[in-house]
Write a protein that holds these residues in place. Sequence first.
Motif, short mmCIF file in Angstrom:
data_model
loop_
_atom_site.label_atom_id
_atom_site.label_comp_id
_atom_site.label_asym_id
_atom_site.label_seq_id
_atom_site.Cartn_x
_atom_site.Cartn_y
_atom_site.Cartn_z
N MET A 68 39.97 -43.87 -3.91
CA MET A 68 39.46 -42.79 -3.06
C MET A 68 38.00 -42.49 -3.43
O MET A 68 37.16 -42.33 -2.55
N ALA A 69 37.71 -42.44 -4.73
CA ALA A 69 36.34 -42.18 -5.18
C ALA A 69 35.41 -43.28 -4.66
O ALA A 69 34.30 -43.01 -4.20
N GLN A 70 35.91 -44.53 -4.70
CA GLN A 70 35.11 -45.66 -4.24
C GLN A 70 34.88 -45.62 -2.73
O GLN A 70 33.79 -45.87 -2.24
N MET A 71 35.94 -45.27 -1.98
CA MET A 71 35.82 -45.21 -0.52
C MET A 71 34.85 -44.11 -0.08
O MET A 71 34.08 -44.27 0.86
N ILE A 72 34.88 -42.99 -0.81
CA ILE A 72 33.96 -41.88 -0.51
C ILE A 72 32.52 -42.32 -0.78
O ILE A 72 31.63 -42.09 0.03
N ALA A 73 32.33 -43.01 -1.92
CA ALA A 73 30.98 -43.49 -2.27
C ALA A 73 30.47 -44.47 -1.22
O ALA A 73 29.30 -44.43 -0.82
N THR A 74 31.35 -45.38 -0.75
CA THR A 74 30.97 -46.36 0.28
C THR A 74 30.57 -45.66 1.57
O THR A 74 29.56 -45.98 2.19
N ALA A 75 31.38 -44.67 1.98
CA ALA A 75 31.11 -43.92 3.21
C ALA A 75 29.78 -43.16 3.10
O ALA A 75 29.00 -43.12 4.06
N GLN A 76 29.53 -42.58 1.92
CA GLN A 76 28.30 -41.81 1.73
C GLN A 76 27.06 -42.72 1.76
O GLN A 76 26.04 -42.37 2.35
N SER A 77 27.17 -43.92 1.16
CA SER A 77 26.01 -44.83 1.15
C SER A 77 25.76 -45.37 2.56
O SER A 77 24.62 -45.57 2.96
#
Length: 222
Positions: A207-216
Motif C-alpha cells: 500500500m505504501a508503495q502504491m501510494i508513492a507510485t500514484a503520488q509520483s
Amino acid sequence: MPIKWVLHWQPNPGTTVNTQILTEVSQCVEGINGVKEGRWKATLSFYKPMVREQANAMEFPRDFLGISLQEQPNKYYLVIRGQRLIVEADSTIQTIMEKLQSYKTRVALNFEGFQYQLGDFQLRVGKVVPIHSESLRGIVMEMEYLPISSWEKSHQIMGEFFDIWQEALSKRSLPGHFVHIEPNFAEYGLSDEYSSQHTAAQYASIMAQMIATAQSAQAARN
C-alpha cells in the motif's frame, strides 16, 4: 501456515493500470495451467485519530491500517507502520472502534478477484478498488506455496516460480510488471515461521508503495 508473497503491479512510467491488464494477467495464469477455484477478497482500511484536543494528538498514532483477510474471517490485523507494530485482534474490534469514536476510516479498499490452483502453488489475482466504487486503483497478486511455512527455506522455490511467472507474463508485452517488496519482518518482531501477520505486513508495504507510485505519477502530470 503456507508461505505467501504479496505482489503488486508497477505500471511503466507514463502508464496507468486498467482492466485490460487485469484480464491479461488472469488469462496468463490460466495459460500456465492455473485452475480457477473461486473468488477471494481482502479489505484494507486507513484509520486516522479523531482527536478533540490538539494536546492529545501526540498520544495517538497519526494513522494506521486495518486489514481483514479471507483465511482469517474472525481476526482483524492492525498495522502501525511508523512503529513497526502489528496487532492481531478479534474482528469485533472494528465495531468497538466505531463506538468509541477514537478513530475513523479515512479510506477503505477492497482487494478482490479469483483464486487459482497450480500444483503446490495457489495464485490469487485481483483488483484494488475503493469500497462503493469500481474505480481501479491497482492490481495485486498473492503467490502461495502450500508445502513450506519457513520464510527462509521457501526463498529459492518462490524466487524460481516468480521468475517463471514473469517470463510467461513478459510474452504479453504489458506496460508494467509485478514487484515483490519484502518487508523486514524482524522489525515487526515476527519470526521465520509464516503467519497471517506476515501477510498483513506485506499488504502494508505494498500500500505504501502504491501510494508513492500514484503520488509520483501525479507530480509528473503536474
